[in-house]
Design a protein around this motif. Structure first.
Motif, PDB file in Angstrom:
ATOM      1  N   PRO A   1     -10.751  -4.686  -2.055  1.00 13.21           N
ATOM      2  CA  PRO A   1      -9.676  -3.969  -1.586  1.00 13.21           C
ATOM      3  C   PRO A   1      -9.172  -2.740  -2.224  1.00 13.21           C
ATOM      4  N   LEU A   2      -8.897  -1.581  -1.531  1.00 10.33           N
ATOM      5  CA  LEU A   2      -8.843  -0.329  -2.057  1.00 10.33           C
ATOM      6  C   LEU A   2      -7.345   0.102  -2.162  1.00 10.33           C
ATOM      7  N   VAL A   3      -6.424  -0.667  -1.587  1.00  9.07           N
ATOM      8  CA  VAL A   3      -4.928  -0.620  -1.575  1.00  9.07           C
ATOM      9  C   VAL A   3      -4.173  -1.649  -2.368  1.00  9.07           C
ATOM     10  N   LYS A   4      -3.160  -1.237  -2.751  1.00  6.85           N
ATOM     11  CA  LYS A   4      -2.213  -2.290  -3.431  1.00  6.85           C
ATOM     12  C   LYS A   4      -1.132  -2.840  -2.637  1.00  6.85           C
TER      13      LYS A   4
ATOM     14  N   VAL B   1       3.015  -0.631   5.965  1.00  3.33           N
ATOM     15  CA  VAL B   1       3.148  -0.782   4.430  1.00  3.33           C
ATOM     16  C   VAL B   1       2.369  -2.157   4.147  1.00  3.33           C
ATOM     17  N   VAL B   2       1.522  -2.165   3.243  1.00  6.38           N
ATOM     18  CA  VAL B   2       0.886  -3.371   2.784  1.00  6.38           C
ATOM     19  C   VAL B   2       1.791  -4.190   2.093  1.00  6.38           C
ATOM     20  N   LYS B   3       2.039  -5.670   2.887  1.00  6.66           N
ATOM     21  CA  LYS B   3       2.810  -6.369   2.440  1.00  6.66           C
ATOM     22  C   LYS B   3       2.415  -7.451   1.437  1.00  6.66           C
ATOM     23  N   GLU B   4       1.065  -7.682   1.658  1.00  4.58           N
ATOM     24  CA  GLU B   4       0.341  -8.703   0.735  1.00  4.58           C
ATOM     25  C   GLU B   4      -1.016  -8.555   0.780  1.00  4.58           C
ATOM     26  N   ILE B   5      -1.501  -8.933  -0.616  1.00  8.70           N
ATOM     27  CA  ILE B   5      -3.024  -8.965  -0.634  1.00  8.70           C
ATOM     28  C   ILE B   5      -3.237 -10.360  -1.251  1.00  8.70           C
ATOM     29  N   GLY B   6      -3.807 -11.198  -0.373  1.00 10.09           N
ATOM     30  CA  GLY B   6      -4.103 -12.529  -0.729  1.00 10.09           C
ATOM     31  C   GLY B   6      -5.140 -13.200  -0.106  1.00 10.09           C
ATOM     32  N   LEU B   7      -4.953 -14.571   0.240  1.00 11.05           N
ATOM     33  CA  LEU B   7      -6.043 -15.212   0.837  1.00 11.05           C
ATOM     34  C   LEU B   7      -5.567 -15.976   2.142  1.00 11.05           C
ATOM     35  N   SER B   8      -6.413 -15.774   3.312  1.00  9.81           N
ATOM     36  CA  SER B   8      -6.064 -16.389   4.660  1.00  9.81           C
ATOM     37  C   SER B   8      -6.963 -17.142   5.152  1.00  9.81           C
ATOM     38  N   ALA B   9      -6.488 -17.565   6.252  1.00  8.64           N
ATOM     39  CA  ALA B   9      -7.511 -18.534   7.016  1.00  8.64           C
ATOM     40  C   ALA B   9      -8.671 -17.483   7.464  1.00  8.64           C
ATOM     41  N   HIS B  10      -9.575 -18.335   7.726  1.00  8.25           N
ATOM     42  CA  HIS B  10     -10.915 -17.672   8.425  1.00  8.25           C
ATOM     43  C   HIS B  10     -11.639 -18.656   9.395  1.00  8.25           C
TER      44      HIS B  10
ATOM     45  N   ILE C   1      -0.489  -6.158   6.539  1.00 11.22           N
ATOM     46  CA  ILE C   1       0.267  -4.931   6.837  1.00 11.22           C
ATOM     47  C   ILE C   1       1.178  -5.065   7.706  1.00 11.22           C
ATOM     48  N   LYS C   2       2.598  -4.743   7.393  1.00 15.29           N
ATOM     49  CA  LYS C   2       3.751  -4.708   8.429  1.00 15.29           C
ATOM     50  C   LYS C   2       3.831  -3.313   8.988  1.00 15.29           C
ATOM     51  N   ARG C   3       3.778  -3.374  10.105  1.00 14.64           N
ATOM     52  CA  ARG C   3       3.648  -2.068  11.073  1.00 14.64           C
ATOM     53  C   ARG C   3       4.826  -1.290  10.969  1.00 14.64           C
ATOM     54  N   ASP C   4       4.593   0.043  11.066  1.00 15.38           N
ATOM     55  CA  ASP C   4       5.644   0.874  11.206  1.00 15.38           C
ATOM     56  C   ASP C   4       5.891   1.148  12.717  1.00 15.38           C
TER      57      ASP C   4
END
Length: 441
Positions: free
Chosen positions: A50-53, A82-91, A102-105
């Motif tokens: 990831p390149l964003v926080k 805005v980046v809401k979370e950086i974590g682990l998701s279902a694949h 990402i929460k959309r504007d």
């Protein structure tokens, strides 16, 4: 005079198509979801870094994940927000993957790209645009396209094949792309030809999509004599016509050797959707952050061909299409022959998602299986000339690791064997288990 339809010589089946549920439906833009969940591992190779926080502001198309080493492909923001979370998701395949939510504007304006004349760019500039855009094989395992377009010099590639077969039942995204974006596909093919430094291209399309064949031929003819090097080839309707090795043999007569790659016989194969993505990346400077997928089956209220943003959750798609029906029995990501059943709708769309099927009890076969009856139908159906029956018997006998001489590692799991088996044996599952056991020993 009727046209001769090309095909491969060994095996194959013709399952019910069910394409009439969506093949007449134009591509529809789904409204942007409130959030997108972008997996950092949606390609062949290692996950991106990831390149964003968290809380960072990102714009549509921004690079948010980069491959630091080895095979892989960049990932980009599919919405502004805005980046809401950086974590682990279902694949959908690997169970879990690192991800960026990402929460959309809702007030953000979409970008307006200015097309460029790709002919003014060098071969390296073209290839770098494909790499920077994070393009992977849309129709298959997600192999990074910039790597595929960089074969070793000794390969002597002379032929490009664009795969428009789309032989899996239900799926109609490639069909609609060929009808609605023929010029972009042809231009994308020319860009790939320029990268490879060759001038011969075949676009293979199954004959159950003759309207797409004619559309592409008219578009090629309208572009003038320059495009006479691109031919549109009608293929016999036979699964798995869209498999790389079968497609190459159908069109060129060349047979890829066991454990070989297409460039071993001088060919490179790209999917229709991938070719369109190459056009978008090079001409519009647009990364791969949206794609067309088929939503079909009798278990969804409204089937559709949808253009969605990468990272859109399946539950948001279902809500947009009016929900599921009471008869829904199984949800499958991909086609019914090679797709994967998933347990819930929390899974996001990835670059390799070709469709999502909502199947009812009448559309699936859940009968229990019995012992092999030695009918040999699977031997006739296997397009690779393998022995799925023996692999299954060995797996049941606890000898999965001893199946290499039956060709288990040449199997690409098309499912023809299981489809024709009168004993309903789960031969593809047996083969997957055999591969896993053999690799461990």
């Amino acid at each position: 005079m009727s046209e001769t339809l090309l095909t491969f010589p060994k095996g194959g089946i013709h399952p019910p198509e069910y394409k009439d549920l969506t093949d007449h439906l134009p591509i529809e833009d789904m409204p942007l979801p409130e959030e997108v969940e972008i997996l950092l591992h949606q390609h062949f190779g290692a996950p991106c870094t990831p390149l964003v926080k968290k809380k960072a502001e990102v714009s549509e198309g921004d690079l948010i994940g980069r491959v630091e080493a080895g095979l892989g492909a960049n990932v980009h923001a599919s919405v502004t927000g805005v980046v809401k979370e950086i974590g682990l998701s279902a694949h959908p395949v690997t169970v879990h993957s690192p991800s960026i939510i990402i929460k959309r504007d809702p007030e953000a304006e979409p970008p307006s790209p200015t097309p460029v004349d790709w002919r003014s760019l060098s071969r390296d500039e073209l290839l770098n645009r494909v790499k920077d855009a994070g393009i992977v094989g849309i129709g298959g395992a997600g192999f990074p396209t910039h790597v595929k377009l960089s074969p070793p010099p000794e390969a002597k590639v002379d032929t490009l094949i664009i795969n428009g077969a789309e032989c899996e039942p239900y799926l109609t995204t490639d069909h609609r792309l060929m009808l609605e974006h023929p010029k972009e596909i042809l231009e994308g093919a020319k860009i790939i030809l320029a990268i490879l430094g060759i001038d011969t291209c075949h676009i293979g399309v199954e004959a159950n999509k003759m309207d797409a064949v004619e559309t592409l031929r008219k578009a090629a003819a309208a572009q003038g004599a320059e495009d006479s090097r691109i031919s549109i080839d009608a293929l016999k309707v036979k699964y798995p016509q869209g498999s790389e090795k079968q497609l190459i043999e159908s069109i060129t007569g060349r047979r890829v050797p066991a454990f070989g790659l297409p460039f071993d016989v001088g060919t490179i194969v790209q999917n229709v959707g991938t070719t369109k993505a190459v056009y978008d990346a090079v001409v519009l400077n647009k990364p791969l952050y949206e794609k067309v997928i088929t939503i079909s089956g009798k278990g969804i209220q409204r089937p559709a061909n949808l253009r969605v943003r990468i990272g859109t959750r399946l539950k948001d798609i279902v809500d947009y299409l009016g929900g599921t029906t009471s008869e829904l029995s199984k949800v499958v990501v991909g086609g019914p022959m090679m797709g994967f059943a998933i347990p819930n709708l929390e899974v996001p769309v990835t670059k390799t998602t070709s469709g999502v099927l909502f199947l009812t009890g009448e559309e699936i076969d859940d009968r229990s299986y019995s012992n092999c009856i030695r009918c040999g139908w699977c031997l006739d159906a296997c397009p690779m000339g393998l022995a799925p029956n023996e692999i299954g018997i060995y797996v049941e006998a606890g000898r999965a690791a001893d199946t290499a001489h039956f060709g288990v590692f040449e199997c690409f799991e098309c499912g023809c064997c299981a489809f024709v088996c009168p004993a309903k044996r789960p031969l593809v599952q047996f083969i997957r288990l055999a591969k896993m056991k053999a690799r461990k020993d």
